[in-house]
Design a protein around this motif. Structure first.
Motif, PDB file in Angstrom:
ATOM      1  N   LEU A  30       0.847  -1.200   0.000  1.00  0.00           N
ATOM      2  CA  LEU A  30       0.000   0.000   0.000  1.00  0.00           C
ATOM      3  C   LEU A  30       0.881   1.248   0.000  1.00  0.00           C
ATOM      4  O   LEU A  30       0.657   2.181  -0.773  1.00  0.00           O
ATOM      5  CB  LEU A  30      -0.929   0.001   1.212  1.00  0.00           C
ATOM      6  N   ARG A  31       1.908   1.272   0.845  1.00  0.00           N
ATOM      7  CA  ARG A  31       2.814   2.421   0.919  1.00  0.00           C
ATOM      8  C   ARG A  31       3.488   2.668  -0.438  1.00  0.00           C
ATOM      9  O   ARG A  31       3.600   3.791  -0.914  1.00  0.00           O
ATOM     10  CB  ARG A  31       3.858   2.199   2.004  1.00  0.00           C
ATOM     11  N   LYS A  32       3.939   1.589  -1.098  1.00  0.00           N
ATOM     12  CA  LYS A  32       4.605   1.709  -2.399  1.00  0.00           C
ATOM     13  C   LYS A  32       3.641   2.243  -3.461  1.00  0.00           C
ATOM     14  O   LYS A  32       4.003   3.120  -4.255  1.00  0.00           O
ATOM     15  CB  LYS A  32       5.181   0.365  -2.831  1.00  0.00           C
ATOM     16  N   VAL A  33       2.416   1.732  -3.479  1.00  0.00           N
ATOM     17  CA  VAL A  33       1.418   2.201  -4.448  1.00  0.00           C
ATOM     18  C   VAL A  33       1.099   3.675  -4.194  1.00  0.00           C
ATOM     19  O   VAL A  33       0.993   4.473  -5.136  1.00  0.00           O
ATOM     20  CB  VAL A  33       0.150   1.324  -4.423  1.00  0.00           C
ATOM     21  N   LEU A  34       0.989   4.062  -2.923  1.00  0.00           N
ATOM     22  CA  LEU A  34       0.750   5.474  -2.609  1.00  0.00           C
ATOM     23  C   LEU A  34       1.889   6.351  -3.109  1.00  0.00           C
ATOM     24  O   LEU A  34       1.654   7.410  -3.707  1.00  0.00           O
ATOM     25  CB  LEU A  34       0.559   5.672  -1.104  1.00  0.00           C
ATOM     26  N   ARG A  35       3.143   5.934  -2.891  1.00  0.00           N
ATOM     27  CA  ARG A  35       4.278   6.715  -3.403  1.00  0.00           C
ATOM     28  C   ARG A  35       4.191   6.859  -4.920  1.00  0.00           C
ATOM     29  O   ARG A  35       4.430   7.944  -5.458  1.00  0.00           O
ATOM     30  CB  ARG A  35       5.612   6.058  -3.023  1.00  0.00           C
ATOM     31  N   HIS A  36       3.853   5.777  -5.594  1.00  0.00           N
ATOM     32  CA  HIS A  36       3.735   5.802  -7.056  1.00  0.00           C
ATOM     33  C   HIS A  36       2.660   6.802  -7.490  1.00  0.00           C
ATOM     34  O   HIS A  36       2.901   7.660  -8.339  1.00  0.00           O
ATOM     35  CB  HIS A  36       3.405   4.392  -7.560  1.00  0.00           C
ATOM     36  N   GLU A  37       1.485   6.695  -6.913  1.00  0.00           N
ATOM     37  CA  GLU A  37       0.366   7.554  -7.331  1.00  0.00           C
ATOM     38  C   GLU A  37       0.581   9.000  -6.913  1.00  0.00           C
ATOM     39  O   GLU A  37       0.217   9.932  -7.649  1.00  0.00           O
ATOM     40  CB  GLU A  37      -0.966   7.010  -6.794  1.00  0.00           C
ATOM     41  N   ILE A  38       1.180   9.239  -5.759  1.00  0.00           N
ATOM     42  CA  ILE A  38       1.471  10.611  -5.325  1.00  0.00           C
ATOM     43  C   ILE A  38       2.533  11.231  -6.230  1.00  0.00           C
ATOM     44  O   ILE A  38       2.523  12.439  -6.477  1.00  0.00           O
ATOM     45  CB  ILE A  38       1.853  10.651  -3.834  1.00  0.00           C
ATOM     46  N   THR A  39       3.429  10.418  -6.783  1.00  0.00           N
ATOM     47  CA  THR A  39       4.381  10.935  -7.759  1.00  0.00           C
ATOM     48  C   THR A  39       3.653  11.409  -9.011  1.00  0.00           C
ATOM     49  O   THR A  39       3.968  12.474  -9.561  1.00  0.00           O
ATOM     50  CB  THR A  39       5.450   9.875  -8.105  1.00  0.00           C
ATOM     51  N   HIS A  40       2.650  10.647  -9.457  1.00  0.00           N
ATOM     52  CA  HIS A  40       1.825  11.125 -10.578  1.00  0.00           C
ATOM     53  C   HIS A  40       1.170  12.456 -10.208  1.00  0.00           C
ATOM     54  O   HIS A  40       1.163  13.395 -11.013  1.00  0.00           O
ATOM     55  CB  HIS A  40       0.718  10.115 -10.919  1.00  0.00           C
ATOM     56  N   ALA A  41       0.624  12.547  -8.999  1.00  0.00           N
ATOM     57  CA  ALA A  41      -0.034  13.780  -8.553  1.00  0.00           C
ATOM     58  C   ALA A  41       0.955  14.943  -8.549  1.00  0.00           C
ATOM     59  O   ALA A  41       0.604  16.065  -8.948  1.00  0.00           O
ATOM     60  CB  ALA A  41      -0.644  13.584  -7.164  1.00  0.00           C
ATOM     61  N   ALA A  42       2.191  14.692  -8.122  1.00  0.00           N
ATOM     62  CA  ALA A  42       3.224  15.742  -8.133  1.00  0.00           C
ATOM     63  C   ALA A  42       3.477  16.215  -9.558  1.00  0.00           C
ATOM     64  O   ALA A  42       3.602  17.419  -9.822  1.00  0.00           O
ATOM     65  CB  ALA A  42       4.507  15.224  -7.500  1.00  0.00           C
ATOM     66  N   MET A  43       3.534  15.276 -10.482  1.00  0.00           N
ATOM     67  CA  MET A  43       3.779  15.640 -11.877  1.00  0.00           C
ATOM     68  C   MET A  43       2.632  16.492 -12.425  1.00  0.00           C
ATOM     69  O   MET A  43       2.872  17.505 -13.085  1.00  0.00           O
ATOM     70  CB  MET A  43       3.994  14.374 -12.705  1.00  0.00           C
ATOM     71  N   PHE A  44       1.396  16.117 -12.118  1.00  0.00           N
ATOM     72  CA  PHE A  44       0.254  16.936 -12.524  1.00  0.00           C
ATOM     73  C   PHE A  44       0.329  18.313 -11.866  1.00  0.00           C
ATOM     74  O   PHE A  44       0.093  19.334 -12.506  1.00  0.00           O
ATOM     75  CB  PHE A  44      -1.075  16.267 -12.134  1.00  0.00           C
ATOM     76  N   SER A  45       0.644  18.340 -10.577  1.00  0.00           N
ATOM     77  CA  SER A  45       0.649  19.587  -9.811  1.00  0.00           C
ATOM     78  C   SER A  45       1.707  20.570 -10.287  1.00  0.00           C
ATOM     79  O   SER A  45       1.517  21.786 -10.189  1.00  0.00           O
ATOM     80  CB  SER A  45       0.865  19.291  -8.324  1.00  0.00           C
ATOM     81  N   TYR A  46       2.829  20.059 -10.751  1.00  0.00           N
ATOM     82  CA  TYR A  46       3.932  20.915 -11.174  1.00  0.00           C
ATOM     83  C   TYR A  46       4.086  21.006 -12.691  1.00  0.00           C
ATOM     84  O   TYR A  46       5.060  21.570 -13.185  1.00  0.00           O
ATOM     85  CB  TYR A  46       5.237  20.455 -10.522  1.00  0.00           C
ATOM     86  N   GLY A  47       3.128  20.450 -13.422  1.00  0.00           N
ATOM     87  CA  GLY A  47       3.137  20.576 -14.875  1.00  0.00           C
ATOM     88  C   GLY A  47       4.240  19.794 -15.567  1.00  0.00           C
ATOM     89  O   GLY A  47       4.699  20.181 -16.640  1.00  0.00           O
ATOM     90  N   VAL A  48       4.662  18.684 -14.957  1.00  0.00           N
ATOM     91  CA  VAL A  48       5.667  17.831 -15.581  1.00  0.00           C
ATOM     92  C   VAL A  48       4.944  16.904 -16.553  1.00  0.00           C
ATOM     93  O   VAL A  48       4.084  16.129 -16.147  1.00  0.00           O
ATOM     94  CB  VAL A  48       6.442  17.011 -14.522  1.00  0.00           C
ATOM     95  N   ASP A  49       5.292  17.004 -17.818  1.00  0.00           N
ATOM     96  CA  ASP A  49       4.581  16.253 -18.852  1.00  0.00           C
ATOM     97  C   ASP A  49       5.554  15.321 -19.563  1.00  0.00           C
ATOM     98  O   ASP A  49       6.429  15.778 -20.298  1.00  0.00           O
ATOM     99  CB  ASP A  49       3.943  17.226 -19.840  1.00  0.00           C
ATOM    100  N   LEU A  50       5.416  14.029 -19.320  1.00  0.00           N
ATOM    101  CA  LEU A  50       6.239  13.011 -19.959  1.00  0.00           C
ATOM    102  C   LEU A  50       5.331  12.062 -20.735  1.00  0.00           C
ATOM    103  O   LEU A  50       4.139  11.951 -20.420  1.00  0.00           O
ATOM    104  CB  LEU A  50       7.003  12.202 -18.907  1.00  0.00           C
ATOM    105  N   ASP A  51       5.897  11.354 -21.687  1.00  0.00           N
ATOM    106  CA  ASP A  51       5.095  10.320 -22.333  1.00  0.00           C
ATOM    107  C   ASP A  51       4.780   9.259 -21.267  1.00  0.00           C
ATOM    108  O   ASP A  51       5.495   9.121 -20.285  1.00  0.00           O
ATOM    109  CB  ASP A  51       5.823   9.715 -23.536  1.00  0.00           C
ATOM    110  N   ILE A  52       3.709   8.528 -21.458  1.00  0.00           N
ATOM    111  CA  ILE A  52       3.188   7.637 -20.418  1.00  0.00           C
ATOM    112  C   ILE A  52       4.190   6.560 -20.013  1.00  0.00           C
ATOM    113  O   ILE A  52       4.299   6.224 -18.831  1.00  0.00           O
ATOM    114  CB  ILE A  52       1.820   7.035 -20.805  1.00  0.00           C
ATOM    115  N   GLU A  53       4.949   6.039 -20.955  1.00  0.00           N
ATOM    116  CA  GLU A  53       5.923   4.994 -20.610  1.00  0.00           C
ATOM    117  C   GLU A  53       7.010   5.540 -19.694  1.00  0.00           C
ATOM    118  O   GLU A  53       7.370   4.914 -18.694  1.00  0.00           O
ATOM    119  CB  GLU A  53       6.556   4.393 -21.878  1.00  0.00           C
TER     120      GLU A  53
END
Length: 105
Positions: free
Chosen positions: A51-74
């Motif tokens: 659960l902790r690992k999945v949260l870190r993964h998803e919160i990293t996505h949230a950080a990217m959205f929040s700071y406008g970091v745009d990468l290809d999905i892979e």
């Protein structure tokens, strides 16, 4: 709920077979970050360190959205997996090295 770069995010626990955990290819996952809704969906089945690992993964996505970091999905998935897996060791090592350098600098 948490805020990142003045953007409020919500965490919602979802049933394992929920459409909220369904990828665009139709497969089901254990965590999903919806940037349009500012919500992270987490499977009800997750516990402990996974659960902790999945949260870190998803919160990293949230950080990217929040700071406008745009990468290809892979690339984005590789980056999120890297942080989800190794961030604790990176942070602990940084703290150790910083402490050592602080005594000499």
């Amino acid at each position: 709920m948490f805020t990142m770069n003045n953007r409020t995010w919500f965490i919602e626990v979802a049933e394992a077979d929920s459409d909220k955990l369904r990828r665009s290819d139709g497969s089901t996952t254990v965590g999903m970050c919806d940037g349009g809704r500012n919500t992270i969906y987490i499977s009800e089945l997750l516990r402990g360190e996974f659960l902790r690992k999945v949260l870190r993964h998803e919160i990293t996505h949230a950080a990217m959205f929040s700071y406008g970091v745009d990468l290809d999905i892979e690339t984005e998935e590789i980056f999120c997996d890297l942080l989800a897996t190794y961030a604790p060791e990176i942070i602990a090592t940084t703290a150790t090295v910083f402490k050592a350098l602080s005594t000499v600098a």
